[in-house]
Scaffold this motif. Structure first.
Motif, mmCIF file in Angstrom:
data_model
loop_
_atom_site.group_PDB
_atom_site.id
_atom_site.type_symbol
_atom_site.label_atom_id
_atom_site.label_comp_id
_atom_site.label_asym_id
_atom_site.label_seq_id
_atom_site.Cartn_x
_atom_site.Cartn_y
_atom_site.Cartn_z
ATOM 1 N N THR A 594 0.854 -1.162 0.126
ATOM 2 C CA THR A 594 -0.044 -0.229 -0.114
ATOM 3 C C THR A 594 1.027 1.332 -0.026
ATOM 4 O O THR A 594 0.431 2.112 -0.624
ATOM 5 C CB THR A 594 -0.920 -0.215 1.303
ATOM 6 N N PHE A 595 1.890 1.325 0.757
ATOM 7 C CA PHE A 595 2.657 2.535 1.120
ATOM 8 C C PHE A 595 3.905 2.544 0.485
ATOM 9 O O PHE A 595 4.847 3.726 0.268
ATOM 10 C CB PHE A 595 2.820 2.840 2.552
ATOM 11 N N GLY A 596 4.558 1.412 -0.244
ATOM 12 C CA GLY A 596 5.916 1.421 -0.806
ATOM 13 C C GLY A 596 6.986 1.715 0.114
ATOM 14 O O GLY A 596 7.728 2.559 -0.430
ATOM 15 N N TYR A 597 6.902 1.389 1.259
ATOM 16 C CA TYR A 597 8.027 1.692 2.005
ATOM 17 C C TYR A 597 9.544 1.164 1.740
ATOM 18 O O TYR A 597 10.511 1.847 2.200
ATOM 19 C CB TYR A 597 7.811 1.514 3.528
ATOM 20 N N ASP A 598 9.505 0.204 0.894
ATOM 21 C CA ASP A 598 10.597 -0.301 0.120
ATOM 22 C C ASP A 598 11.258 0.467 -0.907
ATOM 23 O O ASP A 598 12.016 0.032 -1.628
ATOM 24 C CB ASP A 598 10.415 -1.938 -0.022
ATOM 25 N N CYS A 599 10.894 1.506 -1.263
ATOM 26 C CA CYS A 599 11.190 2.475 -2.334
ATOM 27 C C CYS A 599 12.496 3.043 -2.349
ATOM 28 O O CYS A 599 12.928 3.512 -3.481
ATOM 29 C CB CYS A 599 10.174 3.281 -2.969
ATOM 30 N N ASN A 600 12.935 3.317 -1.109
ATOM 31 C CA ASN A 600 13.994 3.951 -0.741
ATOM 32 C C ASN A 600 13.867 5.521 -1.316
ATOM 33 O O ASN A 600 14.671 6.068 -2.149
ATOM 34 C CB ASN A 600 15.342 3.545 -1.218
ATOM 35 N N CYS A 601 12.670 6.143 -0.872
ATOM 36 C CA CYS A 601 12.380 7.342 -1.582
ATOM 37 C C CYS A 601 11.397 7.966 -0.649
ATOM 38 O O CYS A 601 11.043 7.499 0.477
ATOM 39 C CB CYS A 601 11.598 6.785 -3.011
ATOM 40 N N ALA A 602 11.035 9.236 -1.106
ATOM 41 C CA ALA A 602 10.069 10.127 -0.245
ATOM 42 C C ALA A 602 8.919 10.209 -1.448
ATOM 43 O O ALA A 602 8.780 10.593 -2.452
ATOM 44 C CB ALA A 602 10.475 11.396 -0.152
ATOM 45 N N ASN A 603 7.532 9.479 -0.769
ATOM 46 C CA ASN A 603 6.697 9.413 -1.678
ATOM 47 C C ASN A 603 5.486 10.282 -0.895
ATOM 48 O O ASN A 603 5.516 10.633 0.066
ATOM 49 C CB ASN A 603 6.159 8.273 -2.050
ATOM 50 N N SER A 604 4.127 9.931 -1.337
ATOM 51 C CA SER A 604 3.027 10.767 -0.822
ATOM 52 C C SER A 604 2.495 10.368 0.537
ATOM 53 O O SER A 604 1.849 11.062 1.529
ATOM 54 C CB SER A 604 1.846 10.828 -1.797
ATOM 55 N N TRP A 605 3.051 9.353 1.205
ATOM 56 C CA TRP A 605 2.739 8.521 2.345
ATOM 57 C C TRP A 605 3.812 8.943 3.500
ATOM 58 O O TRP A 605 3.436 8.855 4.634
ATOM 59 C CB TRP A 605 2.564 7.187 2.046
ATOM 60 N N GLY A 606 5.066 9.242 2.947
ATOM 61 C CA GLY A 606 6.186 9.611 3.783
ATOM 62 C C GLY A 606 7.532 9.574 3.156
ATOM 63 O O GLY A 606 7.541 9.166 2.129
ATOM 64 N N THR A 607 8.532 9.509 4.201
ATOM 65 C CA THR A 607 9.850 9.748 3.698
ATOM 66 C C THR A 607 10.382 8.189 4.189
ATOM 67 O O THR A 607 10.418 8.035 5.282
ATOM 68 C CB THR A 607 10.735 10.610 4.347
ATOM 69 N N PHE A 608 11.053 7.464 3.060
ATOM 70 C CA PHE A 608 11.436 6.153 3.263
ATOM 71 C C PHE A 608 12.818 5.945 2.896
ATOM 72 O O PHE A 608 13.201 4.982 2.315
ATOM 73 C CB PHE A 608 10.326 4.987 2.818
ATOM 74 N N THR A 609 13.519 7.197 3.010
ATOM 75 C CA THR A 609 14.985 6.926 2.337
ATOM 76 C C THR A 609 15.837 6.470 3.488
ATOM 77 O O THR A 609 15.822 6.641 4.556
ATOM 78 C CB THR A 609 15.578 8.291 2.055
ATOM 79 N N THR A 610 16.816 5.695 2.901
ATOM 80 C CA THR A 610 18.077 5.128 3.653
ATOM 81 C C THR A 610 19.384 5.751 3.280
ATOM 82 O O THR A 610 19.628 5.862 2.086
ATOM 83 C CB THR A 610 18.039 3.514 3.728
ATOM 84 N N ASN A 611 20.431 5.851 4.166
ATOM 85 C CA ASN A 611 21.796 5.868 3.684
ATOM 86 C C ASN A 611 22.584 5.229 4.702
ATOM 87 O O ASN A 611 22.259 4.702 5.642
ATOM 88 C CB ASN A 611 22.023 7.323 3.726
ATOM 89 N N ALA A 612 24.014 4.901 4.337
ATOM 90 C CA ALA A 612 24.786 4.281 5.207
ATOM 91 C C ALA A 612 25.786 5.106 6.222
ATOM 92 O O ALA A 612 26.422 4.631 6.924
ATOM 93 C CB ALA A 612 25.869 3.606 4.196
#
Length: 975
Positions: A594-612
């Motif tokens: 539903t929310f695509g939290y695995d996109c490593n991105c910010a979308n309309s549902w929230g920020t799901f970015t990751t870094n090392a």
């Protein structure tokens, strides 16, 4: 350390399971015995199967100059056990650690897996996997994980307990050689396959397992090719309880005192004066009960409660792991000329273990602020060791958690071996090969639900292995109802709900070239020499979620996703049941889609970015390249003195280790990536001698200098932070020396007949140093740092917290083993036999209780079980075969200073039973029945405390779970 005793259970289990399996085999045996042989027939006994593998292993041990133990395949493409580690535990001095009920790592003579090296087809390799957090999580060390491979891919396993110059360096415990099958192992066309179905009584699932091998030779046997494939699936369910640790309120750096207590069952409460610790100096350096304004002392019941230990995060765990294991080996051999043998070997393995983890826990016991300092305690019991074993509470924050790990290990290896005889006296062997292991976790995701300020929560740890929890009600609802929970981005009442994203990967690569030469000077003297170069590359990465600040990991829920989930909790959750408790957890499959939290991105549902490079991820982002260049000289000799045969070897191995390591150190403004280079040399002499005072008795003596290189995480710079104002830094230590030791071994071996062996072995290792975390002062350049990278005008002195070499200690012990078929018994009992071994090890060192103090505590070496034993009873005739294996291991310590004033983590003693029955339906077809972990042995881990506040419990629950019994039923065909 005092571990729980299960000796009575052990004895009864041996009797119960042993009698059951042997009775089953005996029934079939007596039925066969009832058919008398025709008059005049002469019985010819052909030793095959398990007995043949034992007999062959005895011959290998007998022929060896070094001290070795060998396990051989009992038939074409059929190893004695499904798991390599479970086979290895039959060897004296070898104990195993199981994960999900199956063997994973080994300990040899008290030294854990970090001190042993594993070679596949003659070349060092390393395969690693992930695990539960309580079992160590992702393997970023040098220890080999044997559960990556199906045992049927291998033809033999050799454990080398003494060192000789021609054997690769790097081991204090043992060198384990795994050898896959080759076409020249067989006379001609050979084919074997098996199909089995496995059933686990915990998961209730039936799943397939199969093997296939085909081999042939052509051109008058001068060419040969072999292909072997193994595949299996297994679902593992582990359930139990966990505490993460225990903690008291004595130190202000802990989470704080309870708000109040009641001695009348919760009717009236007495406030407990809080301890804030202040800010100058920082509260992490202060303790409570010093009677100052910020650190008020307590008396009476308030002091008793505040000094007592309580669990930080008491919870139920449920782990559901879907394993898929594929292994493929291929081999091509040819003899194009007389004296020439060329072998090309390839191997591929893929081990997938996707895992769902469900938990319901009281999170606020581990939190300050709105956590423990807002909680009231009543109906409590404090035992004589200073532990709150049972209590009820008001204002507790309850959390429901769903974590998913996508875990895959992919291993590949290719190597070329050229054996060449140059006449009758000179021969050479060239080996060139490469291996790569990638442990990949592209998704490690956790979502949580919260229930704040729950009244009437209780726990009861009277029985540490089966605690009881009552999660009470919230909003008039129970944990299996949506109205009990909230999905929140606010920290006003406690922790915000989580969106935790932590993908990670570990890659280990070996590239090796070796050239060995042998010259038979006389029939009694052989000279050997060799050169080698080995390049080992290690790359560890971990990322974490960030939102607005790239330097800060942010795992709090935020964005439109919070409103959507919180308004539809029933929609975005699933109902689970753990240990009789039914509750809701986030439905990650639905949330992901539903929310695509695995996109490593910010979308309309929230920020799901990751870094090392965020502050919490830097520790596990490290790279190292280790190049080992070595050579050896060795003389093998044999002869007789006074009619007494002897043989042996003496030699030395020289190796130079060159390290280039890169890590990340956090600074006040961000981070600094640092690369350090370092070299060191080792001279490793060795001596092995065997004398034969009578034909059936072999006496062996060995002496050597050995070394084991430090774990890569400990030697790579970075992993911590630097404060240029306070002049402090926490970092790995590239200047670490290997753990070095002088070793002595003696064994007496009595070969009564070709099937019988009685052995007594003594061993001693003078371990020169150990590695512990300490605080010291040094210049930045001493640890490979460039002062300019930290805006320092000069190479100033810093206070450095880092692993260092500390004094080691002596390790000594003995092994006793007996292998004997019972030919002397009447009737069908003459087909029985047994293997028994016992190991006793002693080694204690002084452990520093913290990085800053000089106070030490003396305890066993980490990973050392003082006592271990194994018994295998077997029956084998021309058609029917059965065996049952019992394995016991004493409890051991696994980690020093895990936090919250704890001294050690450890694992309590284990007792495992495995069994197998086979029946030969025809010459080509065999029926197979196997059982693994028949005692449903628990993974029982403890925490030990010994504090100035009187906390003296040595076996508080850390983690306890069971994974069920595994059964396999199937058929095996060979041609």
């Amino acid at each position: 350390m005092k571990t729980k005793s299960n000796h009575n259970r052990t004895a009864s289990a041996i009797a119960r399971y042993g009698v059951s399996v042997l009775a089953l085999v005996a029934t079939g045996a007596m039925a066969q015995e009832a058919a008398p042989a025709a008059s005049g027939e002469v019985e010819t006994v052909v030793v095959t199967g398990f007995r043949n593998s034992l007999q062959t292993a005895i011959n290998e041990k007998k022929r060896s100059i070094d001290m070795v133990d060998v396990i051989k395949a009992e038939d074409i493409g059929q190893f004695p056990d499904l798991n390599l580690a479970e086979s290895l535990q039959r060897i004296p001095g070898v104990s195993i650690d199981r994960d999900g009920g199956e063997g994973k790592q080994i300990t040899v003579r008290g030294l854990n897996s970090e001190f042993s090296r594993t070679r596949i087809n003659g070349l060092e390799a390393l395969a690693t996997t992930g695990a539960k957090d309580s079992s160590g999580g992702t393997n970023r060390g040098r220890g080999f994980d044997f559960n990556v491979f199906a045992a049927d891919l291998f033809n033999s396993v050799t454990v080398r307990k003494s060192m000789s110059a021609e054997v690769d360096e790097g081991s204090l415990g043992a060198t384990v050689d795994l050898q896959t099958a080759r076409p020249f192992d067989y006379k001609g066309f050979t084919m074997a396959s098996s199909v089995q179905f496995g059933y686990n009584d915990k998961s209730g699932k039936t799943e397939p397992r199969g093997t296939f091998m085909i081999s042939n030779r052509w051109a008058d046997g001068k060419l040969g090719a072999l292909l072997s494939v193994a595949y299996g699936e297994r679902t593992v369910i582990e359930e139990g309880a966990n505490t993460t640790r225990w903690e008291n309120a004595y130190a202000a750096s802990n989470i704080g005192r309870f708000q109040s207590f009641s001695t009348d069952g919760g009717k009236t409460f007495t406030a407990i004066t809080p301890c804030t610790g202040g800010t100058t100096p920082a509260n992490t350096t202060r303790v409570c009960n010093t009677n100052s304004a910020l650190e008020p002392a307590l008396t009476g019941e308030a002091a008793k409660i505040s000094n007592a230990l309580h669990p930080r995060i008491p919870r139920f765990n449920h782990f559901e792991t879907e394993q898929k294991r594929l292994g493929v080996t291929g081999s091509f051999q040819m003899r194009p000329f007389e004296g020439t043998l060329i072998s090309l070997d390839g191997m591929y393995a893929k081990f997938g273990a996707n895992r769902d983890e469900w938990e319901i826990e009281a999170i606020s016991f581990s939190r300050s602020g709105q956590g423990n300092p807002q909680t009231d305690i009543y109906d409590y019991t404090i035992d004589d060791k200073g532990t709150i074993t049972k209590a009820s509470f008001n204002d507790v924050d309850v959390r429901s958690e769903h974590r998913f790990d996508e875990l895959t290990t992919t291993f590949s290896q290719g190597n070329l071996t050229w054996d060449q005889n140059w006449g009758d006296r000179v021969s050479t062997k060239l080996m060139i090969g490469s291996s790569k292991s990638v442990q990949d976790t592209p998704e490690q995701t956790t979502f949580t639900l919260e229930s704040y300020d729950v009244d009437g929560y209780s726990y009861d740890f009277t029985d540490m292995t089966a605690p009881k929890f009552n999660y009470s009600t919230a909003n008039g609802c129970t944990p299996d109802q949506a109205c009990y929970w909230t999905y929140s981005s606010s920290t006003a009442k406690g922790d915000a709900s989580l969106i935790r994203l932590r993908p990670q990967q570990v890659t280990n690569t070996f590239n090796t070239t070796k050239l060995d030469a042998k010259f038979d000077v006389t029939d009694n003297l052989t000279l050997k020499a060799g050169v080698s170069t080995k390049k080992y590359d290690f790359n560890s990465t971990e990322s974490g979620r960030y939102t607005s600040n790239v330097n800060t990991r942010d795992e709090n829920a935020a964005g439109a996703i919070v409103t959507e989930i919180n308004s539809n909790i029933a929609k975005y959750t699933q109902t689970v049941s753990v240990a009789g408790n039914t509750y809701l957890v986030p439905n990650l499959d639905l949330i992901r889609s539903t929310f695509g939290y695995d996109c490593n991105c910010a979308n309309s549902w929230g920020t799901f970015t990751t870094n090392a490079t965020n502050s919490s991820s830097r520790t596990n982002n490290r790279v190292a390249s280790e190049t080992d260049n070595g050579w050896f000289l060795q003389a093998d000799f044999n002869g007789e003195i006074g009619g007494i045969p002897y043989r042996g070897n003496v030699g030395t191995r020289q190796v130079e280790t060159n390290l280039v390591a890169t890590g990340i150190v956090g600074t006040t403004s961000g981070f600094q990536r640092t690369t350090v280079e370092r070299s060191y040399k080792d001279n490793l002499p060795s001596f092995n001698l065997m004398i034969q005072p009578v034909p059936s008795v072999y006496l062996r003596f060995a002496a050597a200098k050995t070394m084991a290189r430090p774990t890569l995480l400990s030697i790579i710079p970075g992993g911590g932070s630097v404060n240029t104002s306070a002049k402090t830094i926490t970092t790995g230590n590239p200047a670490l020396d290997p753990v070095r030791a002088n070793t002595l071994d003696f064994s007496a071996e009595w070969y009564v007949d070709k099937d019988t062996l009685f052995t007594v072995a003594l061993f001693k290792k003078d371990i020169k140093s150990y590695i512990q975390q300490r605080q010291t002062t040094a210049k930045l350049s001493d640890y490979g740092y460039n002062p300019a990278d930290f805006n320092e005008a000069a190479d100033v002195t810093y206070t450095i917290t880092t692993p260092v070499n500390t004094p080691g200690g002596e390790l000594k012990g003995y092994e006793i083993s007996l292998q004997k078929p019972f030919h002397f018994l009447p009737g069908f009992l003459r087909h029985t036999g047994g293997i028994i071994n016992y190991t006793n090890v002693e080694s204690q060192i002084n452990y520093y209780t913290s990085a800053t103090t000089t106070t030490t505590t003396r305890a066993n070496l980490l990973g050392l079980s003082p006592k271990a034993w194994n018994i295998t009873a077997y029956y084998e005739d021309e058609k029917l075969s059965g065996r049952i294996a019992f394995a016991y291991r004493d409890g051991y310590l696994s980690q020093l200073n895990p936090g919250s004033s704890a001294d050690f983590w450890g694992k309590n003693e284990t007792f495992n039973i495995d069994a197998q029955v086979t029946y030969e339906i025809s010459k080509n077809l065999t029926f197979i029945l196997e059982g693994i972990n028949l005692t449903n042995e628990a993974d029982d881990r403890f925490i030990a405390y010994n504090t100035v506040q009187g906390n003296t419990a040595q076996d508080l629950l850390y983690d306890y779970s069971k994974s069920g019994r595994q059964y396999y039923l199937g058929l095996r065909y060979k041609y």
